[in-house]
Design a protein around this motif. Structure first.
Motif, short mmCIF file in Angstrom:
data_model
loop_
_atom_site.label_atom_id
_atom_site.label_comp_id
_atom_site.label_asym_id
_atom_site.label_seq_id
_atom_site.Cartn_x
_atom_site.Cartn_y
_atom_site.Cartn_z
N LEU A 202 0.80 -1.24 -0.01
CA LEU A 202 -0.05 0.14 0.05
C LEU A 202 0.76 1.19 -0.10
CD1 LEU A 202 -2.79 -1.13 2.51
CD2 LEU A 202 -2.89 -1.26 0.24
N ALA A 203 2.11 1.03 -0.31
CA ALA A 203 3.13 2.19 -0.25
C ALA A 203 2.38 3.40 -1.06
CB ALA A 203 4.42 1.97 -0.84
N GLY A 204 2.44 4.62 -0.66
CA GLY A 204 1.85 5.89 -1.21
C GLY A 204 0.28 6.19 -0.94
N ILE A 205 -0.01 5.42 -0.27
CA ILE A 205 -1.61 5.60 0.45
C ILE A 205 -1.43 6.53 1.49
CG2 ILE A 205 -3.64 4.60 1.34
CD1 ILE A 205 -3.62 2.42 -0.92
N ALA A 206 -2.22 7.42 1.65
CA ALA A 206 -2.59 8.36 2.89
C ALA A 206 -3.89 8.40 3.35
CB ALA A 206 -1.97 9.50 2.46
N SER A 207 -4.16 8.51 4.57
CA SER A 207 -5.33 8.68 5.03
C SER A 207 -5.31 9.20 6.43
CB SER A 207 -6.09 7.24 5.23
OG SER A 207 -7.37 7.04 5.86
N ASP A 208 -6.25 10.25 6.70
CA ASP A 208 -6.39 10.84 8.12
C ASP A 208 -6.61 9.65 9.01
OD1 ASP A 208 -5.93 13.27 7.27
OD2 ASP A 208 -8.16 13.72 7.17
N ALA A 209 -6.07 9.88 10.30
CA ALA A 209 -5.83 8.72 11.29
C ALA A 209 -5.48 9.31 12.49
CB ALA A 209 -5.00 7.61 10.99
N GLU A 210 -5.80 8.46 13.68
CA GLU A 210 -5.55 9.00 14.93
C GLU A 210 -4.43 7.85 15.42
OE1 GLU A 210 -9.48 11.13 16.80
OE2 GLU A 210 -9.00 8.96 17.32
N ALA A 211 -3.11 8.10 15.85
CA ALA A 211 -2.04 7.08 16.28
C ALA A 211 -1.84 7.56 17.67
CB ALA A 211 -1.16 7.33 15.14
N ALA A 212 -1.56 6.41 18.43
CA ALA A 212 -1.11 6.34 19.77
C ALA A 212 -0.08 5.40 20.22
CB ALA A 212 -2.29 6.33 20.59
N PRO A 223 -2.62 13.43 8.80
CA PRO A 223 -2.51 12.56 7.70
C PRO A 223 -1.41 11.38 7.82
CG PRO A 223 -2.66 14.41 6.51
CD PRO A 223 -2.85 14.69 8.29
N LEU A 224 -1.86 10.10 7.72
CA LEU A 224 -0.82 9.00 7.89
C LEU A 224 -0.62 8.23 6.49
CD1 LEU A 224 -1.26 6.28 10.51
CD2 LEU A 224 -0.60 5.71 8.09
N LEU A 225 0.75 8.21 6.31
CA LEU A 225 1.33 7.80 4.96
C LEU A 225 1.83 6.47 5.05
CD1 LEU A 225 1.99 8.29 1.74
CD2 LEU A 225 3.96 9.36 2.69
N ILE A 226 1.46 5.51 4.38
CA ILE A 226 1.95 4.29 4.36
C ILE A 226 3.13 4.22 3.27
CG2 ILE A 226 1.43 1.80 3.71
CD1 ILE A 226 -1.45 2.40 4.42
N THR A 227 4.19 3.77 3.51
CA THR A 227 5.41 3.81 2.84
C THR A 227 6.01 2.27 2.70
OG1 THR A 227 6.99 3.69 4.84
CG2 THR A 227 6.03 5.80 3.96
N HIS A 228 6.86 2.21 1.71
CA HIS A 228 7.73 0.82 1.62
C HIS A 228 8.04 0.10 2.92
CE1 HIS A 228 7.23 0.89 -2.59
NE2 HIS A 228 7.67 2.09 -2.58
N TRP A 229 8.39 0.98 3.93
CA TRP A 229 9.17 0.45 5.31
C TRP A 229 8.16 0.59 6.19
CZ3 TRP A 229 10.60 4.67 2.41
CH2 TRP A 229 10.13 5.82 2.81
N GLY A 230 7.06 1.17 6.09
CA GLY A 230 6.12 1.24 7.30
C GLY A 230 5.14 2.49 7.20
N MET A 231 5.27 3.47 8.06
CA MET A 231 4.39 4.64 8.38
C MET A 231 5.10 5.87 8.52
SD MET A 231 1.34 3.05 10.33
CE MET A 231 0.38 1.85 10.12
N SER A 232 4.41 6.85 7.93
CA SER A 232 5.06 8.33 8.04
C SER A 232 4.05 9.33 7.91
CB SER A 232 6.05 8.24 6.72
OG SER A 232 6.60 9.67 6.76
N GLY A 233 4.21 10.27 7.53
CA GLY A 233 3.27 11.33 7.16
C GLY A 233 3.12 12.19 8.57
N PRO A 234 2.60 13.34 8.54
CA PRO A 234 2.46 14.43 9.44
C PRO A 234 1.94 13.61 11.04
CG PRO A 234 1.54 15.33 7.78
CD PRO A 234 1.80 13.90 7.24
N GLY A 235 0.99 12.77 10.82
CA GLY A 235 0.63 12.11 12.08
C GLY A 235 1.64 11.33 12.93
N ILE A 236 2.42 10.79 11.85
CA ILE A 236 3.53 9.75 12.55
C ILE A 236 4.53 10.68 13.15
CG2 ILE A 236 5.21 8.17 12.02
CD1 ILE A 236 2.32 6.89 12.45
N LEU A 237 5.09 11.79 12.35
CA LEU A 237 5.97 12.60 12.66
C LEU A 237 5.78 13.45 13.80
CD1 LEU A 237 7.07 13.94 8.76
CD2 LEU A 237 8.23 12.22 10.22
#
Length: 409
Positions: A202-212, A223-237
């Protein structure tokens, strides 16, 4: 030994901004920037994906400081003296217009970091600011009211010395020798390494999410971005920034809980799913994505809920309904390691903030020694906030240095 009024060690954003403003405050000053590398402003070049995320469209100081996991209290005063609006005006007065994107990030309308680099270089030429490259700082010390500065190539003397060297461990060690306390550096902006079938392919797919982060009292949304190695995007950062030290202490091995439908609970979604069971009874569950989720993400969530691809809504049993609701609102992922966020390496750590006068960004321990940028134990979430710290610190330090430093050659 060459003599200067102001020497700035570090050819990055904070260093150039300080030099330019100091020269404008007092055109008679002899100012030099020392850069250890072959090129200057390399971090500016790669920031914002090569577009340079100059600042963020947040114009209230009390709100702006909330974006700084370290430095929130200390920056409140400085931001009342120079912040976002001042930054915009500073660049506009030099012919550089900034634009605001939907998420509040601000970039030059040219969409190129080269615009900012060219501006800084041009201003230095116009103001007779000397820039020397390949000058790695070896040591510095006080000498009869001056600072003697020794590099791998030369030696200099200056009335005012600024260190804007970022997270440079060599410079931090030199500061330790003269009594400054250094908070150990740990990565601040990084992505989470996750291997899990639910996000596989699913690399490249982004969706608003809550993460804890489980058991660490750390949570964020965005926004949570799925990458080739896991998760990124503003929510994760955001999680990586606020949890920089905690996550380092866990050796970057921990679990996170993701809610793909922000603001909704397990029971609320369970009730909505029960309604969908009747509304779309004859349709396959995996065919039509629900809750505005990307189709492939929805299909992986359905599969993870032990629902076969051909299963129709009407055929879902109680366990499958609960599984689906759980995967949508409280999916648990295991994080094993981190990856640097693009080339924008930001650290938490640096000079202990209690040793700095934030009216001038001068050392409280040593007169005429100043700091700006990430050499201080200040860092922010992604979005232009780290640059705003550099602009603010550089401006106030320049004002202090430029107002009373005079050549004593």
């Amino acid at each position: 030994m060459e003599q200067f009024d102001i020497i700035i060690v570090g050819g990055g954003a904070a260093g150039f901004f300080t030099a330019i403003n100091a020269a404008e405050n007092n055109p008679e000053l002899k100012i030099m920037i020392l850069e250890r590398g072959k090129e200057v402003l390399t971090k500016v070049r790669v920031s914002g994906g090569g577009r340079c995320n100059v600042t963020h469209a947040e114009f209230i100081p009390s709100e702006l400081v909330k974006r700084y996991p370290r430095g929130e209290k200390e920056l409140r005063g400085p931001f009342h003296k120079f912040m976002t609006g001042d930054t915009i005006a500073w660049f506009e007065s030099r012919g550089i217009e900034l634009k605001t994107e939907e998420d509040g990030r601000m970039f030059p309308v040219s969409n190129s970091s080269q615009t900012i680099i060219d501006c800084f270089k041009s201003e230095c030429t116009k103001l007779n600011i000397e820039v020397r490259k390949g000058q790695s700082l070896n040591t510095f010390h006080r000498n009869e009211g001056f600072w003697d500065v020794f590099t791998n190539k030369d030696s200099f003397r200056t009335k005012k010395l600024m260190l804007a060297t970022g997270s440079n461990s060599k410079v931090w060690n030199l500061l330790k020798k003269i009594g400054h306390e250094i908070v150990p550096a740990v990565p601040s902006l990084f992505t989470f390494n996750i291997k899990d079938k639910r996000i596989e392919g699913l690399a490249g797919i982004a969706s608003d999410a809550e993460a804890a982060i489980i058991d660490e009292n750390l949570e964020s949304s965005g926004p949570l971005l799925i990458t080739h190695w896991g998760m990124s995007g503003p929510g994760i950062l955001k999680l990586s920034a606020w949890g920089a030290r905690q996550l380092n202490g866990l050796n970057y091995n921990f679990k996170i809980q993701v809610n793909w439908i922000p603001g909704s609970s397990f029971h609320e979604i369970l009730e909505e799913i029960k309604e969908l069971k009747f509304s779309f009874s004859k349709q396959q569950v995996s065919t039509r994505p629900q809750f505005e989720l990307p189709k492939r993400l929805w299909q992986n969530i359905v599969s993870a809920s032990k629902i076969k691809q051909e299963t129709k809504w009407a055929d879902l049993n109680k366990d499958q309904l609960k599984n689906l609701s759980k995967e949508l609102t409280s999916a648990i992922f295991t994080v094993n390691g981190k990856s640097t966020f693009k080339e924008e390496f930001v650290t938490a750590g640096g000079i202990d903030l209690k040793e700095v006068d934030f009216k001038t960004f001068e050392s409280k321990l040593h007169k005429n020694l100043y700091f700006a940028g990430e050499i201080l134990n200040i860092d922010a979430i992604t979005g232009g906030f780290n640059f705003q710290n550099a602009w603010t610190g550089g401006f106030l330090a320049a004002k202090a240095m430029g107002s009373n430093a005079r050549s004593q050659n």
